[in-house]
Write a protein that holds these residues in place. Sequence first.
Motif, PDB file in Angstrom:
ATOM      1  N   ARG A  27       0.769  -1.135  -0.080  1.00 57.13           N
ATOM      2  CA  ARG A  27       0.099   0.127   0.029  1.00 57.13           C
ATOM      3  C   ARG A  27       1.011   1.212   0.176  1.00 57.13           C
ATOM      4  O   ARG A  27       2.179   1.214   0.555  1.00 57.13           O
ATOM      5  CB  ARG A  27      -0.892   0.093   1.135  1.00 57.13           C
ATOM      6  N   THR A  86      -4.160  -3.093 -13.939  1.00 62.03           N
ATOM      7  CA  THR A  86      -4.217  -3.709 -12.698  1.00 62.03           C
ATOM      8  C   THR A  86      -5.522  -4.297 -12.466  1.00 62.03           C
ATOM      9  O   THR A  86      -5.460  -5.167 -11.072  1.00 62.03           O
ATOM     10  CB  THR A  86      -3.397  -2.764 -11.644  1.00 62.03           C
ATOM     11  N   THR A  87      -6.653  -3.971 -12.713  1.00 62.38           N
ATOM     12  CA  THR A  87      -7.942  -4.244 -12.378  1.00 62.38           C
ATOM     13  C   THR A  87      -8.742  -4.520 -13.444  1.00 62.38           C
ATOM     14  O   THR A  87      -8.898  -3.654 -14.301  1.00 62.38           O
ATOM     15  CB  THR A  87      -8.629  -3.232 -11.442  1.00 62.38           C
ATOM     16  N   SER A 331      -8.971   5.100 -14.391  1.00 65.49           N
ATOM     17  CA  SER A 331      -8.629   4.222 -13.162  1.00 65.49           C
ATOM     18  C   SER A 331      -9.652   4.748 -12.175  1.00 65.49           C
ATOM     19  O   SER A 331     -10.578   3.926 -11.890  1.00 65.49           O
ATOM     20  CB  SER A 331      -7.367   4.927 -12.606  1.00 65.49           C
ATOM     21  N   ALA A 335     -13.118   2.667 -11.326  1.00 63.61           N
ATOM     22  CA  ALA A 335     -12.808   1.913  -9.730  1.00 63.61           C
ATOM     23  C   ALA A 335     -14.224   2.362  -9.017  1.00 63.61           C
ATOM     24  O   ALA A 335     -14.735   1.184  -8.301  1.00 63.61           O
ATOM     25  CB  ALA A 335     -11.688   2.155  -9.072  1.00 63.61           C
ATOM     26  N   GLU A 343      -9.963   1.382  -2.474  1.00 66.39           N
ATOM     27  CA  GLU A 343      -8.652   0.384  -2.496  1.00 66.39           C
ATOM     28  C   GLU A 343      -8.069   0.648  -3.629  1.00 66.39           C
ATOM     29  O   GLU A 343      -6.707   0.476  -3.814  1.00 66.39           O
ATOM     30  CB  GLU A 343      -9.260  -0.958  -2.484  1.00 66.39           C
ATOM     31  N   ALA A 344      -8.558   1.359  -4.699  1.00 67.76           N
ATOM     32  CA  ALA A 344      -7.782   1.298  -5.951  1.00 67.76           C
ATOM     33  C   ALA A 344      -8.266   2.509  -6.647  1.00 67.76           C
ATOM     34  O   ALA A 344      -9.031   3.285  -6.416  1.00 67.76           O
ATOM     35  CB  ALA A 344      -7.906   0.111  -6.853  1.00 67.76           C
ATOM     36  N   LYS A 351      -4.239   3.437  -0.364  1.00 68.62           N
ATOM     37  CA  LYS A 351      -4.771   2.504  -1.297  1.00 68.62           C
ATOM     38  C   LYS A 351      -3.714   1.751  -1.842  1.00 68.62           C
ATOM     39  O   LYS A 351      -2.538   1.906  -1.383  1.00 68.62           O
ATOM     40  CB  LYS A 351      -5.149   3.234  -2.468  1.00 68.62           C
ATOM     41  N   TYR A 352      -4.120   0.619  -2.377  1.00 71.66           N
ATOM     42  CA  TYR A 352      -3.034  -0.480  -2.953  1.00 71.66           C
ATOM     43  C   TYR A 352      -2.015   0.464  -3.814  1.00 71.66           C
ATOM     44  O   TYR A 352      -2.503   1.245  -4.656  1.00 71.66           O
ATOM     45  CB  TYR A 352      -3.814  -1.492  -3.701  1.00 71.66           C
ATOM     46  N   ASP A 354      -0.876   0.145  -6.931  1.00 74.94           N
ATOM     47  CA  ASP A 354      -1.231  -0.350  -8.198  1.00 74.94           C
ATOM     48  C   ASP A 354      -0.942   1.018  -9.221  1.00 74.94           C
ATOM     49  O   ASP A 354      -1.248   2.192  -9.218  1.00 74.94           O
ATOM     50  CB  ASP A 354      -2.903  -0.665  -8.571  1.00 74.94           C
ATOM     51  N   ARG A 369       1.696  -3.715  -9.128  1.00 72.07           N
ATOM     52  CA  ARG A 369       0.476  -4.526  -8.575  1.00 72.07           C
ATOM     53  C   ARG A 369       0.547  -4.790  -7.398  1.00 72.07           C
ATOM     54  O   ARG A 369       1.196  -5.688  -6.975  1.00 72.07           O
ATOM     55  CB  ARG A 369      -0.269  -5.463  -9.576  1.00 72.07           C
ATOM     56  N   ARG A 370      -0.181  -4.115  -6.453  1.00 73.09           N
ATOM     57  CA  ARG A 370      -0.142  -4.435  -4.896  1.00 73.09           C
ATOM     58  C   ARG A 370       1.120  -4.494  -4.634  1.00 73.09           C
ATOM     59  O   ARG A 370       1.635  -5.210  -3.695  1.00 73.09           O
ATOM     60  CB  ARG A 370      -0.990  -5.476  -4.591  1.00 73.09           C
TER      61      ARG A 370
END
Length: 377
Positions: A27, A86-87, A331, A335, A343-344, A351-352, A354, A369-370
């Motif tokens: 994070r 990443t998502t 993004s 999200a 989280e993203a 946040k992560y 990413d 990523r993470r």
Amino acid sequence: MSVTLSDARVVTPDGVHDGWLTIEDGRITHIGRGRAPRDGFGLGGRTVVPGFVDIHSHGGAGGSFPDGDPASAAEVAAFHLGCGTTTLVASLVTAAPDTLTRAAATLADLCEQGLIAGIHFEGPYIARSRCGAHEPTLLREPDRAEFRALVKAGRGHVRMLTIAPELPNALDVIRDAAAEGIVAALGHSDATYEQTLEGIEAGASVATHLYNAMPSLGHRAPGPIAALLQDERVTVELINDGVHVHPAMLRLAMDAAGADRTALITDAMAAAGMGDGRYPLGPMTVDVKDGVARLAEGGSIAGSTLTMDVAFRRTVREVGRSLVDAARMASLTPARVLGLDGEAGSITVGKYADLVVLDDDLNVAGVMRRGAWVRHP
């Protein structure tokens, strides 16, 4: 584990800052301007944006989510991850009920492994007159029992349903989706302005690839586009590949909806990252020539060969949006559609981590990523 990325142009929701950021246990813990307080991994002034969030993708690298093959689906996810996504939400196309059920179960496994972020049913409840690259013989009226079965097969990972609001029972299915926490998206539709508003009132909150597979704007019969752009409850998807939508119409939509209600998507199919040739898209066959995907029979546009990094770059270079707005559309806004913006979706403390590292030409130089590099800059 802690790492500091220094000497970077960091794109946050507040602006573009020359500075640094620190990552601990996957994070973001600190974001600063100027010289980093400790030695870190220098990025040489390159730009860092949040990892891209694609809520509408059918495939890539030769693989296709509608095939229901777990190894192929994992390869698709890995390909798009390498391009900065990443998502990723896996989109299916219209198919027989048992085919959709099997594919949803397979994709649910990948969701539980963390490879994808959810499942999107694009069809089968769409208008025959606007079916595009969907098999018309498999289209059917919205069915609440069938929809419940599809949701059950997805084991809590169904994120979105594209539906035409003018069809019989559509408003009931939209209400059912909203009650389940599933995004109802209006698209592949011949709805009037008024019918579109009815769909929104029932709970629909996304426009599936705005402009495409719906009636054009009209000054006497405004149709769905005007309703979707004007309603503050709706996020509009846009495919920025230079084929689906003219840059002037992208600007029109982005001006009307703003970055907070615009989500860039790829609508990618198997040919993304591949060369020209013939590819499957569910039960349909698609020919790709010069990077443009069209049905082998009929010639309708059939998804894209786009990746999110290209969509981001085109939004800045061709459409003229700022890095901050492009990052929001690629993004943070998508999200938020998924309910993952806590989280993203942005470079924000807590946040992560990413992240996508871009060179001076906005090409991908690195992907994290993470907190772990999947493509080292």
